[in-house]
Design a protein around this motif. Structure first.
Motif, short mmCIF file in Angstrom:
data_model
loop_
_atom_site.label_atom_id
_atom_site.label_comp_id
_atom_site.label_asym_id
_atom_site.label_seq_id
_atom_site.Cartn_x
_atom_site.Cartn_y
_atom_site.Cartn_z
N LEU A 37 0.84 -1.19 0.00
CA LEU A 37 0.00 0.00 0.00
C LEU A 37 0.88 1.24 0.00
N LEU A 38 0.43 2.26 -0.70
CA LEU A 38 1.19 3.51 -0.76
C LEU A 38 0.71 4.52 0.28
N THR A 39 -0.21 4.12 1.13
CA THR A 39 -0.66 4.96 2.24
C THR A 39 -0.10 4.38 3.53
N THR A 40 -0.09 5.16 4.58
CA THR A 40 0.59 4.75 5.81
C THR A 40 -0.21 3.76 6.64
N THR A 41 -1.52 3.71 6.46
CA THR A 41 -2.37 2.82 7.25
C THR A 41 -2.49 1.46 6.57
N SER A 42 -2.50 0.40 7.37
CA SER A 42 -2.72 -0.94 6.83
C SER A 42 -4.21 -1.21 6.68
N TYR A 43 -4.54 -1.99 5.67
CA TYR A 43 -5.95 -2.31 5.43
C TYR A 43 -6.10 -3.78 5.10
N THR A 44 -7.25 -4.32 5.45
CA THR A 44 -7.62 -5.68 5.11
C THR A 44 -8.93 -5.65 4.33
N GLU A 45 -8.93 -6.37 3.21
CA GLU A 45 -10.13 -6.51 2.40
C GLU A 45 -10.86 -7.77 2.85
N LEU A 46 -12.11 -7.61 3.25
CA LEU A 46 -12.88 -8.72 3.81
C LEU A 46 -14.05 -9.04 2.89
N TRP A 47 -14.11 -10.29 2.47
CA TRP A 47 -15.21 -10.78 1.63
C TRP A 47 -16.15 -11.56 2.52
#
Length: 347
Positions: free
Chosen positions: A58-68
């Protein structure tokens, strides 16, 4: 950022984006089809379920999770290299192969798709709807062709072997990573979606020979009617009009052309198929792949302003560093629509 939300229609899943660093923890719910993180290295985090990281930072500082998320109970299984989940209506599968285990990249790509096609037939979900393909050095020459062209050859080899397979080109993305491994994930259904092409672009499967020995086997988008609700799965889209790259060396202009292509696709789809999302601003999520991370500020500023005109909610936007399948393309954007609620803007 999206939070997990209840389903508002009869569709078999929604996609939400969580502020979360622990992808494995996010995937603990009973009705999780998949949990996907984004990191410099691709990794399988659960050997029994599709819980993994994509090898794109990711190019942003926060981590993200994609949830299906599924509205109904989920069954998990394994087939060859694939870990999959299914809920009786949709199947989600993931595989990660090491190239070193194969004589060459063409055979690795062929093997990956052979495993996919075999699983679809065995599990009773014969219709591919959406594919993601990630692998390193995507435009690097490798013998007579570059790596993307070699990948297309391997995929076509698998299609040729499954000659009686009822293949309709799904929506798809192919992006280059900076680390080893061929990573593929996909969704499939028991009945086909509707392929959607873009009037501004030559269909990928009709590209002239100059782009490779075989044409890429994907559609510009798939529209799937699940009964009470439609989904839209939009392929990776770039600054290509007809079959030619425009605005070489100008990433901001390439973004502008990409947005025009996306709007044309959705407008054409609404006129021909009827669409739950008629503009880019109506989508659930966008992924923006950037070849050069230094382009992020101007790209993010322009896209944020573009989406700000949304009258209701905005799509979640994930910015990822990845290489596009042509060396003269610097920006690629894909989109998905799974729900009429739950979007809340850029991340």
């Amino acid at each position: 950022m999206n939070n997990a939300i209840p389903h508002t229609d009869s569709s078999p899943f929604t996609v939400t984006t969580l502020t979360a660093t622990d992808v494995l923890a996010a995937g603990q719910g009973q009705n999780v089809l998949a949990a996907i993180g984004f990191a410099p290295k691709a990794a399988i985090l659960d050997t029994q379920r599709p819980v993994f990281t994509v090898g794109l930072p990711l190019l942003t500082t926060t981590s993200y999770t994609e949830l299906w998320l599924s509205p109904t109970p989920v069954h998990y299984g394994k087939h060859a290299s694939i870990t999959y989940s299914e809920n009786g209506t949709v199947l989600f599968g993931h595989l990660l192969l090491e190239e070193a285990d194969f004589p060459d990249f063409r055979i690795a790509s062929q093997t990956a798709y052979q495993h996919v096609f075999a699983l679809l037939q065995q599990a009773g979900y014969p219709c591919l709807l959406r594919m993601w393909n990630y692998f390193p050095a995507i435009v690097t020459p490798q013998g007579e062709f570059n790596r993307y062209q070699t990948f297309c050859l391997g995929r076509q080899d698998a299609l040729n072997e499954w000659g009686n397979f009822d293949y309709a080109p799904p929506a798809a993305t192919a992006i280059g990573t900076q680390q080893a491994g061929l990573q593929v994930y996909f969704i499939a259904g028991k009945s086909a979606g509707m392929q959607l092409e873009n009037p501004r672009q030559t269909s990928a499967f009709l590209y002239p020979r100059q782009y490779g020995p075989v044409s890429p086997a994907f559609s510009r988008a798939t529209v799937k009617d699940w009964g009470q609700g439609k989904h839209i799965y939009i392929s990776g889209t770039t600054s290509i009009v007809g079959h030619e790259t425009l605005h070489i060396g100008k990433p901001l202009l390439q973004l502008e052309e990409t947005l025009r292509n996306l709007e044309a696709l959705l407008s054409h789809g609404d006129a021909t198929l009827g669409m739950p999302a008629r503009q880019v601003r109506d989508l659930t999520q966008l992924k923006v792949y950037l070849h050069d991370a230094t382009c992020l500020p101007e790209i993010q500023e322009r896209l944020t302003a573009y989406l700000a005109a949304a009258t209701l909610s905005q799509p979640t936007v994930l910015y990822l560093q990845g290489d596009v399948c042509r060396s003269d393309l610097m920006v690629e954007v894909e989109g998905i629509y799974t729900s009429s609620s739950g979007n809340s803007g850029n991340v």
